[in-house]
Design a protein around this motif. Structure first.
Motif, PDB file in Angstrom:
ATOM      1  N   HIS A   4      -3.457   9.162   3.948  1.00  0.00           N
ATOM      2  CA  HIS A   4      -4.420   9.026   3.062  1.00  0.00           C
ATOM      3  C   HIS A   4      -4.388   7.694   2.826  1.00  0.00           C
ATOM      4  O   HIS A   4      -5.835   7.417   2.490  1.00  0.00           O
ATOM      5  CB  HIS A   4      -3.955   9.845   1.643  1.00  0.00           C
ATOM      6  CG  HIS A   4      -4.340  11.279   1.827  1.00  0.00           C
ATOM      7  ND1 HIS A   4      -3.667  12.159   0.608  1.00  0.00           N
ATOM      8  CD2 HIS A   4      -4.349  12.254   2.661  1.00  0.00           C
ATOM      9  CE1 HIS A   4      -3.830  13.431   1.043  1.00  0.00           C
ATOM     10  NE2 HIS A   4      -4.378  13.327   2.228  1.00  0.00           N
ATOM     11  N   HIS A   5      -3.733   6.844   2.859  1.00  0.00           N
ATOM     12  CA  HIS A   5      -3.891   5.348   2.695  1.00  0.00           C
ATOM     13  C   HIS A   5      -3.549   4.450   3.788  1.00  0.00           C
ATOM     14  O   HIS A   5      -4.619   3.475   3.890  1.00  0.00           O
ATOM     15  CB  HIS A   5      -2.773   5.034   1.526  1.00  0.00           C
ATOM     16  CG  HIS A   5      -2.994   5.733   0.237  1.00  0.00           C
ATOM     17  ND1 HIS A   5      -4.087   5.551  -0.672  1.00  0.00           N
ATOM     18  CD2 HIS A   5      -2.242   6.982  -0.057  1.00  0.00           C
ATOM     19  CE1 HIS A   5      -4.001   6.542  -1.565  1.00  0.00           C
ATOM     20  NE2 HIS A   5      -3.043   7.393  -1.371  1.00  0.00           N
TER      21      HIS A   5
ATOM     22  N   GLN B 189       1.582  11.877   2.664  1.00  0.00           N
ATOM     23  CA  GLN B 189       0.337  11.570   1.853  1.00  0.00           C
ATOM     24  C   GLN B 189      -0.115  10.277   2.059  1.00  0.00           C
ATOM     25  O   GLN B 189      -1.049   9.634   2.077  1.00  0.00           O
ATOM     26  CB  GLN B 189       0.334  12.340   0.610  1.00  0.00           C
ATOM     27  CG  GLN B 189       0.067  13.809   0.417  1.00  0.00           C
ATOM     28  CD  GLN B 189       0.342  14.202  -1.022  1.00  0.00           C
ATOM     29  OE1 GLN B 189       1.093  13.765  -1.869  1.00  0.00           O
ATOM     30  NE2 GLN B 189      -0.234  15.378  -1.324  1.00  0.00           N
ATOM     31  N   ALA B 190       1.140   9.436   1.759  1.00  0.00           N
ATOM     32  CA  ALA B 190       0.857   7.814   1.753  1.00  0.00           C
ATOM     33  C   ALA B 190       0.268   7.317   3.175  1.00  0.00           C
ATOM     34  O   ALA B 190      -0.613   6.511   3.228  1.00  0.00           O
ATOM     35  CB  ALA B 190       2.194   7.272   1.506  1.00  0.00           C
TER      36      ALA B 190
ATOM     37  N   LEU C 275      -6.817   2.506   6.818  1.00  0.00           N
ATOM     38  CA  LEU C 275      -6.763   1.046   6.680  1.00  0.00           C
ATOM     39  C   LEU C 275      -6.485   0.551   8.167  1.00  0.00           C
ATOM     40  O   LEU C 275      -6.862  -0.524   8.286  1.00  0.00           O
ATOM     41  CB  LEU C 275      -5.877   0.609   5.716  1.00  0.00           C
ATOM     42  CG  LEU C 275      -6.156   0.918   4.100  1.00  0.00           C
ATOM     43  CD1 LEU C 275      -5.012   0.325   3.404  1.00  0.00           C
ATOM     44  CD2 LEU C 275      -7.487   0.252   3.927  1.00  0.00           C
TER      45      LEU C 275
ATOM     46  N   ALA D 172       1.520   3.861  -3.369  1.00  0.00           N
ATOM     47  CA  ALA D 172       1.223   5.325  -2.959  1.00  0.00           C
ATOM     48  C   ALA D 172       2.456   6.282  -3.785  1.00  0.00           C
ATOM     49  O   ALA D 172       2.321   7.208  -4.110  1.00  0.00           O
ATOM     50  CB  ALA D 172       0.663   5.727  -1.593  1.00  0.00           C
TER      51      ALA D 172
ATOM     52  N   ILE E 181       0.964  -1.321  -0.093  1.00  0.00           N
ATOM     53  CA  ILE E 181      -0.118  -0.100   0.224  1.00  0.00           C
ATOM     54  C   ILE E 181       0.844   1.167   0.018  1.00  0.00           C
ATOM     55  O   ILE E 181       0.641   2.249  -0.667  1.00  0.00           O
ATOM     56  CB  ILE E 181      -1.115  -0.146   1.229  1.00  0.00           C
ATOM     57  CG1 ILE E 181      -1.812  -1.220   1.055  1.00  0.00           C
ATOM     58  CG2 ILE E 181      -1.817   1.338   1.140  1.00  0.00           C
ATOM     59  CD1 ILE E 181      -2.964  -1.349  -0.004  1.00  0.00           C
ATOM     60  N   ARG E 182       1.935   1.389   0.643  1.00  0.00           N
ATOM     61  CA  ARG E 182       2.882   2.292   0.718  1.00  0.00           C
ATOM     62  C   ARG E 182       3.548   2.669  -0.288  1.00  0.00           C
ATOM     63  O   ARG E 182       3.753   3.517  -0.930  1.00  0.00           O
ATOM     64  CB  ARG E 182       3.692   2.107   1.959  1.00  0.00           C
ATOM     65  CG  ARG E 182       3.116   2.035   3.597  1.00  0.00           C
ATOM     66  CD  ARG E 182       4.059   1.849   4.443  1.00  0.00           C
ATOM     67  NE  ARG E 182       3.629   1.785   5.951  1.00  0.00           N
ATOM     68  CZ  ARG E 182       2.963   0.669   6.470  1.00  0.00           C
ATOM     69  NH1 ARG E 182       2.668  -0.438   5.495  1.00  0.00           N
ATOM     70  NH2 ARG E 182       2.562   0.544   7.562  1.00  0.00           N
TER      71      ARG E 182
END
Length: 439
Positions: free
Chosen positions: A336-337, A332-333, A341, A323, A319-320
């Motif tokens: 925002h992500h 932002q990673a 989660l 992004a 995921i990181r």
């Protein structure tokens, strides 16, 4: 000729391993059954002892509010009427009860006027006095007043007091018990749901029937609010920094070790720390929800940080990477992500930390929340600095009092505390199931 063993026939070593596995399973099952039995026994004991606290015995009689006795000057001035204390109201209630019983034809043999007053809660004269001072115009009228029965009379209708125990009790007599039963048969006494137990303040050692949890529940809610406002943002921010941004060096290793160690520190140590810093050094008031909230925040931070870091670590590295590969910055990673989660795990850890803080007693005792408090704290933020109690401390206080009625109250308060704790744990489980992602 070499003899070979069949896979379908167990050799002695296989049979020994199977027996060992069967024994282990039996021991594990026995341990689970023993734990469940102990838990069931505890719950049954607490409910059996505390269910009576949610029901209370009341008596209803007509009371003539004599103006000559309650307002000797006849000015209807509350300041002058306040000079008549509860000792002046008690004989009036006893006389009204005696006259009503005689009018109903109920036998009063063996029950003196003083014993009659002993059947009414000592809270009743104070309640009638407050009503008269709030509305002096009712003087001279005859009103149907509902009053609490005394603790021993209430205990009789709940099965805690019997004729045999009354014969050995200096606070109640068998004649009073028989009179109480006659009054109940005549519809003058009834035992029903007791909302005042959940909403009323604490009472003195002589009035277990009037003791309530209102101040303690409000104080606990104020403290949990302080913990939520402080521990959640601080704990999450610290976790994000340590897990996502902090360099891996000796300093961060020391910080991580100390955070893990803080989770194992006895809670009473945090009480000593709060007493020294927040009360002695900062000068905050004792027995105030703000101090209790600050102490519980220090105690809960390590739990929230550990749970939040575990939730962040559970998010897959892909995921990181995805992004960052699409041009997002590191912040932002994360925000925002990764953080959305990890939110279910963070919420679960936070709720469990709050549940742990709700049940703590030792640190609150050291900062003075053991004080007897009857006045409700104001609304926040002023109310955070007013004296208050807390649910676990209230349980502790009631168990230290001699009257058996307070043992019932303590068990009832334990039920309320367990309901709060179970509800918070259920919320944590539901949130995790609702938002949990399968990778």
């Amino acid at each position: 000729m070499t003899q070979t063993s069949s896979l379908l026939t167990a050799d002695p070593r296989t049979r020994a391993r199977n027996r060992a596995e069967a024994r282990f399973r039996a021991f594990g099952l026995a341990a689970v059954i023993t734990g469940l039995a102990a838990l069931a026994l505890l719950v049954i004991s607490v409910i059996g002892n505390g269910a009576g606290a949610f029901r209370q015995t009341y008596l209803t009689i007509p009371v003539t509010l004599s103006a000559d006795r309650l307002d000797p000057d006849g000015n209807r001035d509350p300041a002058e009427m306040a000079r008549v204390t509860t000792f002046g109201y008690a004989p009036l209630l006893a006389q009204s009860l005696q006259m009503h019983l005689q009018a109903e034809g109920i036998d009063l043999t063996g029950v003196s006027p003083q014993a009659l007053m002993g059947m009414i809660s000592q809270e009743a004269p104070a309640q009638v006095r407050a009503m008269v001072l709030a509305n002096p115009d009712i003087l001279g009228e005859t009103l149907e007043l509902e009053m609490l029965a005394s603790g021993r009379i209430d205990g009789y209708f709940k099965g805690r007091v019997t004729l045999e125990s009354a014969a050995r009790d200096a606070n109640v007599s068998p004649a009073q018990i028989r009179l109480a039963q006659a009054m109940a048969d005549a519809g003058m006494m009834e035992t029903r749901w007791n909302w005042a137990f959940l909403t009323g303040p604490d009472a003195s050692d002589q009035r277990p029937e009037a003791a309530g949890l209102g101040v303690a529940i409000l104080g606990s809610l104020y403290m949990i609010g302080v913990v939520l406002v402080l521990a959640l943002p601080i704990g999450v921010a610290a976790s994000i920094y340590l897990e996502e941004f902090a360099p891996k060096n000796r300093l961060t290793d020391i910080i991580e070790v100390n955070i893990s160690n803080l989770a194992a520190v006895p809670s009473i140590v945090f009480g000593i720390l709060g007493l020294a810093i927040f009360i002695n050094l900062a000068g905050l008031p004792q027995s105030a929800p703000i101090v209790g909230g600050l102490v519980l925040t220090l105690m809960t931070l390590s739990t929230i940080i550990i749970a939040t870091r575990a939730a962040l670590r559970a998010v897959p590295p892909s995921i990181r990477s995805a992004a960052l590969g699409l041009g997002a910055s590191k912040m932002q990673a994360v925000f925002h992500h990764v953080l959305p989660l990890a939110a279910p795990g963070i919420l679960t850890g936070t709720i469990l930390g709050l549940a742990q803080a709700l049940g703590e007693t030792a640190p609150l005792l050291l900062i003075g929340m053991v004080a007897f408090v009857r006045e409700y704290p104001d609304m926040p933020p002023e109310g955070l600095f007013d004296p208050a109690s807390a649910l676990p401390v209230q349980v502790y206080n009631w168990t230290q009092r001699a009257d058996p009625g307070f043992v019932e109250r303590a068990a009832g308060a334990t039920i309320v505390l367990l309901v709060f704790l179970v509800a918070m744990n259920l919320i944590a489980v539901l949130l995790r199931r609702r938002f949990e992602r399968r990778w």
